[in-house]
Design an enzyme around this catalytic site. Structure first.
Site, PDB file in Angstrom:
ATOM      1  N   GLY A  55       4.377 -13.484  -5.360  1.00  0.00           N
ATOM      2  CA  GLY A  55       4.927 -13.172  -4.577  1.00  0.00           C
ATOM      3  C   GLY A  55       3.921 -11.912  -3.456  1.00  0.00           C
ATOM      4  O   GLY A  55       3.738 -12.435  -2.080  1.00  0.00           O
ATOM      5  N   HIS A  56       3.181 -10.992  -3.824  1.00  0.00           N
ATOM      6  CA  HIS A  56       2.442 -10.593  -3.263  1.00  0.00           C
ATOM      7  C   HIS A  56       1.397 -10.847  -3.073  1.00  0.00           C
ATOM      8  O   HIS A  56       0.654 -11.052  -1.748  1.00  0.00           O
ATOM      9  CB  HIS A  56       2.601  -8.682  -3.547  1.00  0.00           C
ATOM     10  CG  HIS A  56       3.179  -8.218  -3.724  1.00  0.00           C
ATOM     11  ND1 HIS A  56       4.590  -7.480  -5.331  1.00  0.00           N
ATOM     12  CD2 HIS A  56       4.279  -7.580  -3.261  1.00  0.00           C
ATOM     13  CE1 HIS A  56       5.840  -7.332  -4.748  1.00  0.00           C
ATOM     14  NE2 HIS A  56       5.066  -7.320  -3.889  1.00  0.00           N
TER      15      HIS A  56
END
Length: 336
Positions: A55-56
């Site tokens: 996600g990052h």
């Protein structure tokens, strides 16, 4: 002889791994050096608390796309004590800067990061040291009404701590663009209001929530879940999907909320904090007759882990709703 870089290739080759800055002076040197070598290049920041995951990387990918190959991408890696309340997981929150840097270094050119700013707590908050009694900064940002409802009500002072560190990092990094994930919807709204209300010269960009194949939102806190708890946590994304499907089938605001709550009420192992349908610009509850965009928010504890998630919905005007929701086409499959 001077050569011209190929399209998409930075004029100054990047090292294999991001530069790690742990002090304000280190960070300033990294920023100023890049600016001198790349006149007019833009800078983007992605603020994280470490424990990086896919996600990052999506946030970093968006940041890199925004500033281009000659732009500078900075990732901050800092577990912010000001946003944790008594009894929360500040001490056990996962921390591994070396693993975070290794993940970024291996991620590919479209996720290229130039600087990781990973300060110690005393570097960012000198007043939090033992000699100062751990009081922290005297002057802080207040989130106002946004900080008193939903997550703010469940975690008093949380958003004041978030906005204080966000403003500090914006001043230190001086980015053109700051990229945030849409999973923390109330945080995103608070940051947008911070920038607008205090005239901070930065563009805030949001990236949609990144999910696992089974629908669960990616989060560093997922690492706390046992296999059984992770299965139970899927109720959150199922509830959001049910609410979204109800909206797509023509339900009004109460109907959307009831569809989501029905899933959560029947779920085992889920200690529900709240599930609400709000105006995405104000986090005020949508009125029963409201139409247009809404944001379905859920927060719950599974085992000892507190999780949040959200999904955008669209409430259709009554005149466009079928008399029988079954007459409308079903919502597309997939995750919320």
């Amino acid at each position: 002889m001077t050569t011209t870089p190929a399209p998409g290739v930075p004029s100054t080759p990047r090292p294999d791994a991001p530069r790690v800055a742990t002090t304000r002076a280190d960070l300033r040197a990294a920023l100023d050096g890049w600016a001198a070598a790349h006149p007019g290049a833009r800078r983007a920041v992605v603020m994280t608390m470490g424990a990086l995951h896919a996600g990052h990387l999506e946030l970093v990918r968006r940041a890199r796309a925004e500033v281009g190959p000659d732009g500078q991408v900075v990732v901050t890696d800092f577990v912010n004590p000001l946003q944790f309340g008594p009894g929360e997981d500040f001490e056990r929150y996962p921390r591994d800067v070396a693993a975070d840097v290794a993940l970024l270094a291996a991620a590919g050119d479209d996720v290229a990061v130039d600087v990781v700013f990973a300060p110690a707590v005393e570097e960012l908050y000198p007043d939090l040291g033992p000699a100062e009694g751990g009081a922290g900064p005297i002057v802080r940002v207040t989130a106002g009404r946004i900080g008193t409802v939903l997550e703010g009500a469940s975690r008093p002072g949380h958003f004041d701590g978030v906005l204080t560190v966000v403003l500090k990092l914006l001043h230190l990094v001086r980015p053109d663009v700051a990229v945030f994930g849409a999973k923390d919807a109330q945080q995103l709204l608070a940051v947008r209001r911070l920038v607008a209300d205090l005239d901070v010269d930065v563009e805030i960009l949001a990236v949609p929530t990144v999910r696992e194949a089974d629908g669960i939102a990616r989060s560093s806190r997922n690492a706390y879940l046992s296999p059984a708890e992770r299965d139970e946590a899927l109720a959150l994304s199922r509830a959001l999907r049910a609410g979204r499907d109800a909206a797509d089938a023509g339900a009004d605001a109460p109907g959307v909320l009831a569809a989501a709550r029905g899933i959560l009420d029947a779920a085992e192992g889920v200690d529900l904090d709240y599930v609400v349908l709000v105006d995405p610009a104000t986090v005020e509850d949508l009125a029963p007759g409201a139409v247009g965009p809404g944001l379905l928010l859920v927060a719950a504890r599974v085992g000892t882990t507190r999780l949040i998630d959200n999904a955008a919905v669209e409430i259709a005007p009554p005149a466009t709703r079928a008399a029988d929701p079954a007459d409308r086409a079903p919502a597309p499959g997939g995750t919320a």
